[in-house]
Motif scaffolding. Structure first.
Motif, PDB file in Angstrom:
ATOM      1  N   LEU A  73       0.811  -1.217   0.000  1.00  0.00           N
ATOM      2  CA  LEU A  73       0.000   0.000   0.000  1.00  0.00           C
ATOM      3  C   LEU A  73       0.843   1.265   0.000  1.00  0.00           C
ATOM      4  N   VAL A  74       2.162   1.135   0.017  1.00  0.00           N
ATOM      5  CA  VAL A  74       3.026   2.313   0.086  1.00  0.00           C
ATOM      6  C   VAL A  74       2.883   3.161  -1.168  1.00  0.00           C
ATOM      7  N   GLY A  75       2.725   2.550  -2.320  1.00  0.00           N
ATOM      8  CA  GLY A  75       2.523   3.321  -3.548  1.00  0.00           C
ATOM      9  C   GLY A  75       1.272   4.167  -3.478  1.00  0.00           C
ATOM     10  N   ALA A  76       0.182   3.603  -2.964  1.00  0.00           N
ATOM     11  CA  ALA A  76      -1.058   4.375  -2.817  1.00  0.00           C
ATOM     12  C   ALA A  76      -0.889   5.479  -1.775  1.00  0.00           C
ATOM     13  N   ASP A  77      -0.124   5.221  -0.723  1.00  0.00           N
ATOM     14  CA  ASP A  77       0.116   6.254   0.285  1.00  0.00           C
ATOM     15  C   ASP A  77       0.953   7.389  -0.293  1.00  0.00           C
ATOM     16  N   ASN A  78       1.926   7.080  -1.148  1.00  0.00           N
ATOM     17  CA  ASN A  78       2.696   8.128  -1.825  1.00  0.00           C
ATOM     18  C   ASN A  78       1.788   9.012  -2.672  1.00  0.00           C
ATOM     19  N   ALA A  79       0.882   8.377  -3.409  1.00  0.00           N
ATOM     20  CA  ALA A  79      -0.042   9.143  -4.252  1.00  0.00           C
ATOM     21  C   ALA A  79      -0.950  10.031  -3.403  1.00  0.00           C
ATOM     22  N   GLU A  80      -1.368   9.540  -2.252  1.00  0.00           N
ATOM     23  CA  GLU A  80      -2.217  10.341  -1.361  1.00  0.00           C
ATOM     24  C   GLU A  80      -1.462  11.565  -0.841  1.00  0.00           C
ATOM     25  N   ILE A  81      -0.187  11.403  -0.493  1.00  0.00           N
ATOM     26  CA  ILE A  81       0.610  12.543  -0.022  1.00  0.00           C
ATOM     27  C   ILE A  81       0.759  13.592  -1.117  1.00  0.00           C
ATOM     28  N   GLN A  82       1.010  13.162  -2.346  1.00  0.00           N
ATOM     29  CA  GLN A  82       1.152  14.110  -3.449  1.00  0.00           C
ATOM     30  C   GLN A  82      -0.166  14.795  -3.772  1.00  0.00           C
ATOM     31  N   THR A  83      -1.269  14.055  -3.717  1.00  0.00           N
ATOM     32  CA  THR A  83      -2.586  14.654  -3.961  1.00  0.00           C
ATOM     33  C   THR A  83      -2.910  15.690  -2.892  1.00  0.00           C
ATOM     34  N   HIS A  84      -2.620  15.367  -1.660  1.00  0.00           N
ATOM     35  CA  HIS A  84      -2.883  16.306  -0.564  1.00  0.00           C
ATOM     36  C   HIS A  84      -2.084  17.598  -0.749  1.00  0.00           C
ATOM     37  N   HIS A  85      -0.829  17.475  -1.145  1.00  0.00           N
ATOM     38  CA  HIS A  85      -0.011  18.670  -1.358  1.00  0.00           C
ATOM     39  C   HIS A  85      -0.556  19.500  -2.519  1.00  0.00           C
ATOM     40  N   SER A  86      -0.981  18.866  -3.584  1.00  0.00           N
ATOM     41  CA  SER A  86      -1.533  19.609  -4.729  1.00  0.00           C
ATOM     42  C   SER A  86      -2.793  20.369  -4.338  1.00  0.00           C
ATOM     43  N   GLU A  87      -3.652  19.747  -3.539  1.00  0.00           N
ATOM     44  CA  GLU A  87      -4.881  20.416  -3.101  1.00  0.00           C
ATOM     45  C   GLU A  87      -4.565  21.605  -2.203  1.00  0.00           C
ATOM     46  N   VAL A  88      -3.565  21.459  -1.347  1.00  0.00           N
ATOM     47  CA  VAL A  88      -3.195  22.560  -0.451  1.00  0.00           C
ATOM     48  C   VAL A  88      -2.605  23.715  -1.244  1.00  0.00           C
ATOM     49  N   LYS A 146      -3.338  24.546  -4.348  1.00  0.00           N
ATOM     50  CA  LYS A 146      -4.384  25.188  -5.146  1.00  0.00           C
ATOM     51  C   LYS A 146      -5.403  25.920  -4.280  1.00  0.00           C
ATOM     52  N   ASN A 147      -5.787  25.323  -3.141  1.00  0.00           N
ATOM     53  CA  ASN A 147      -6.901  25.862  -2.353  1.00  0.00           C
ATOM     54  C   ASN A 147      -6.516  26.275  -0.936  1.00  0.00           C
ATOM     55  N   LEU A 148      -5.227  26.191  -0.604  1.00  0.00           N
ATOM     56  CA  LEU A 148      -4.735  26.483   0.740  1.00  0.00           C
ATOM     57  C   LEU A 148      -5.202  25.460   1.768  1.00  0.00           C
ATOM     58  N   VAL A 149      -6.106  24.618   1.415  1.00  0.00           N
ATOM     59  CA  VAL A 149      -6.593  23.568   2.298  1.00  0.00           C
ATOM     60  C   VAL A 149      -7.101  22.430   1.424  1.00  0.00           C
ATOM     61  N   ASP A 150      -6.972  21.214   1.914  1.00  0.00           N
ATOM     62  CA  ASP A 150      -7.419  20.033   1.169  1.00  0.00           C
ATOM     63  C   ASP A 150      -8.900  19.816   1.448  1.00  0.00           C
ATOM     64  N   LEU A 151      -9.755  20.346   0.544  1.00  0.00           N
ATOM     65  CA  LEU A 151     -11.206  20.262   0.746  1.00  0.00           C
ATOM     66  C   LEU A 151     -11.735  18.851   0.555  1.00  0.00           C
ATOM     67  N   ASN A 152     -11.062  18.050  -0.239  1.00  0.00           N
ATOM     68  CA  ASN A 152     -11.564  16.713  -0.561  1.00  0.00           C
ATOM     69  C   ASN A 152     -10.901  15.603   0.262  1.00  0.00           C
ATOM     70  N   GLN A 153     -10.142  15.967   1.272  1.00  0.00           N
ATOM     71  CA  GLN A 153      -9.449  14.942   2.037  1.00  0.00           C
ATOM     72  C   GLN A 153     -10.420  13.999   2.731  1.00  0.00           C
ATOM     73  N   GLY A 154     -11.509  14.539   3.245  1.00  0.00           N
ATOM     74  CA  GLY A 154     -12.490  13.687   3.914  1.00  0.00           C
ATOM     75  C   GLY A 154     -13.288  12.822   2.965  1.00  0.00           C
ATOM     76  N   LEU A 155     -13.278  13.158   1.656  1.00  0.00           N
ATOM     77  CA  LEU A 155     -14.044  12.385   0.673  1.00  0.00           C
ATOM     78  C   LEU A 155     -13.241  11.225   0.100  1.00  0.00           C
ATOM     79  N   ARG A 156     -11.916  11.275   0.256  1.00  0.00           N
ATOM     80  CA  ARG A 156     -11.089  10.198  -0.272  1.00  0.00           C
ATOM     81  C   ARG A 156     -10.967   9.077   0.754  1.00  0.00           C
ATOM     82  N   THR A 157     -10.877   7.863   0.243  1.00  0.00           N
ATOM     83  CA  THR A 157     -10.734   6.702   1.125  1.00  0.00           C
ATOM     84  C   THR A 157      -9.329   6.685   1.710  1.00  0.00           C
ATOM     85  N   PRO A 158      -9.187   6.653   3.021  1.00  0.00           N
ATOM     86  CA  PRO A 158      -7.836   6.625   3.601  1.00  0.00           C
ATOM     87  C   PRO A 158      -7.108   5.345   3.240  1.00  0.00           C
TER      88      PRO A 158
END
Length: 396
Positions: free
Chosen positions: A203-218, A220-232
């Motif tokens: 699952l480390v590959g999926a966790d890497n992708a989640e970290i990069q997605t979170h940074h991109s959202e922050v 663009k929007n200063l906060v990750d609005l969709n973090q609660g909508l994604r499956t941890p």
């Protein structure tokens, strides 16, 4: 005389083979391994007179795999402590904690059952998992008197009733603990955790992708609005897994911290070897001195993701070399390389975990090898003892 001498030598060799087989049979009580995995059986079907160790890995490979092996043994001990706390087996829990402290390992569990959330307890103590297991296997059985205070209320009445005796019954009994049986349980739990972690490290590959997605959202929007909508990203029990071990989720969090720490050390070594990237190595070394302690010792949950996110937030640096050429330090690019190394290291650790059952066999073989001189000494003493001559048969 030559024939009798050869027969005597053959009988001596047979006694040695029998001693080895008896010792190997006793080792089966410590671990569920087959005798054929411990001894080398030639094609003829006859075991050789000497025990041969299984192939050893290169020294550099052992050094790279040492963190995951020690962490695996640590979590196996903590899993046994969890079960002892759940079943209120204070005698076994106290013994295992005292043994670990004698080996220099910090407190793995508090009295209330809270586990040490760290991946490097053995590394901090400077003890390897082999030394830990060997020390336990060599200890004799211990018998202690255990006193248990029976009941929570006095006679079923109110504890403030002055007319009731406030003496609670104390039950005392003797309990014997076998360190060898404890070691067998540790090896079994260690192999169970190894199979579980092999799936979780995928699952480390999926966790890497989640970290990069979170940074991109922050960004663009200063906060990750969709973090609660994604499956941890976390281990999920499947029909093939059966029941998970009780510390699986916290172990996965610690695995990510261990991967991030050792991947950062590998990245620093990679930068130091490249003379054109020494400035990046200096920046990373400074960053690790400041933020690296968050990945060591008792860590907070999600320490790995916080560490990588903090690196991604650092600004780009522009400077000039001694020759006047411009040079850049891009923390975001270094963070991306760090995530790649995490994934590579996770694959290497999966390969290491596949060999855990073999490591248990090697541990038992080394234990038998250490005990072989004792058997030979006993054999020499018995061979020098002269048996009394039998009485001659009575005449008919």
């Amino acid at each position: 005389n030559a024939r009798s001498g050869s027969m005597g030598g053959l009988m001596t060799r047979n006694r040695r083979v029998l001693s080895v087989l008896l010792l190997a049979a006793s080792a089966r009580a410590l671990s569920p391994v087959r005798l054929g995995a411990v001894l080398r059986i030639p094609p003829s079907g006859r075991p050789r007179a000497s025990v041969q160790l299984l192939e050893r890995r290169p020294a550099w490979q052992d050094e790279q795999a040492a963190p995951i092996r020690s962490f695996l043994c640590q979590r196996a001990a903590q899993t046994l402590l969890f079960y002892a706390t759940a079943f209120r087996n204070d005698f076994e829990k106290g013994w295992l904690l005292r043994f670990s402290e004698k080996q220099g390992v910090p407190e793995l569990c508090t009295g209330s059952g809270k586990m040490l959330h760290a991946h490097d307890a053995f590394e901090i103590a400077g003890v390897s998992w082999e030394e830990y297991m060997h020390a336990m296997l060599r200890l004799p059985d211990e018998t202690h008197q255990v006193s248990v205070l029976m009941g929570n209320r006095i006679g079923g009445g109110s504890p403030n009733n002055p007319y009731l005796k406030k003496e609670r019954q104390v039950r005392t009994y003797e309990d014997t603990l076998s360190p060898q049986k404890m070691a067998r349980r540790l090896l079994t739990v260690r192999e169970t955790l190894a199979r579980e972690w092999q799936r979780d490290l995928l699952l480390v590959g999926a966790d890497n992708a989640e970290i990069q997605t979170h940074h991109s959202e922050v960004v663009k929007n200063l906060v990750d609005l969709n973090q609660g909508l994604r499956t941890p990203v976390r281990p999920i029990e499947t029909a093939d897994d059966g029941a998970s071990t009780p510390l699986r989720l916290s172990s996965f969090d610690l695995l990510k911290s261990a991967l991030t720490r050792h991947a950062a050390r590998r990245l620093l070594s990679e930068l130091e070897r490249d003379s054109s990237r020494r400035h990046e190595a200096e920046w990373l070394a400074s960053f690790l001195r400041k933020h690296g302690p968050s990945l060591r010792g008792h860590t907070r949950p999600d320490a790995a993701a916080s560490f990588v996110a903090r690196m991604m937030e650092q600004p780009m640096l522009i400077g000039t070399s001694l020759g006047g050429n411009p040079r850049f330090t891009d923390p975001l690019a270094l963070a991306d390389r760090l995530l790649d190394l995490r994934l590579t290291l996770a694959g290497e650790w999966v390969s290491v975990l596949e060999g855990v059952p073999t490591e248990s066999e090697q541990l038992l073989v080394s234990l038998m090898r250490d005990r072989l001189p004792e058997i030979q000494v006993v054999e020499r003493k018995s061979s020098k003892t002269k048996l009394p001559k039998p009485d001659p048969p009575a005449a008919f």
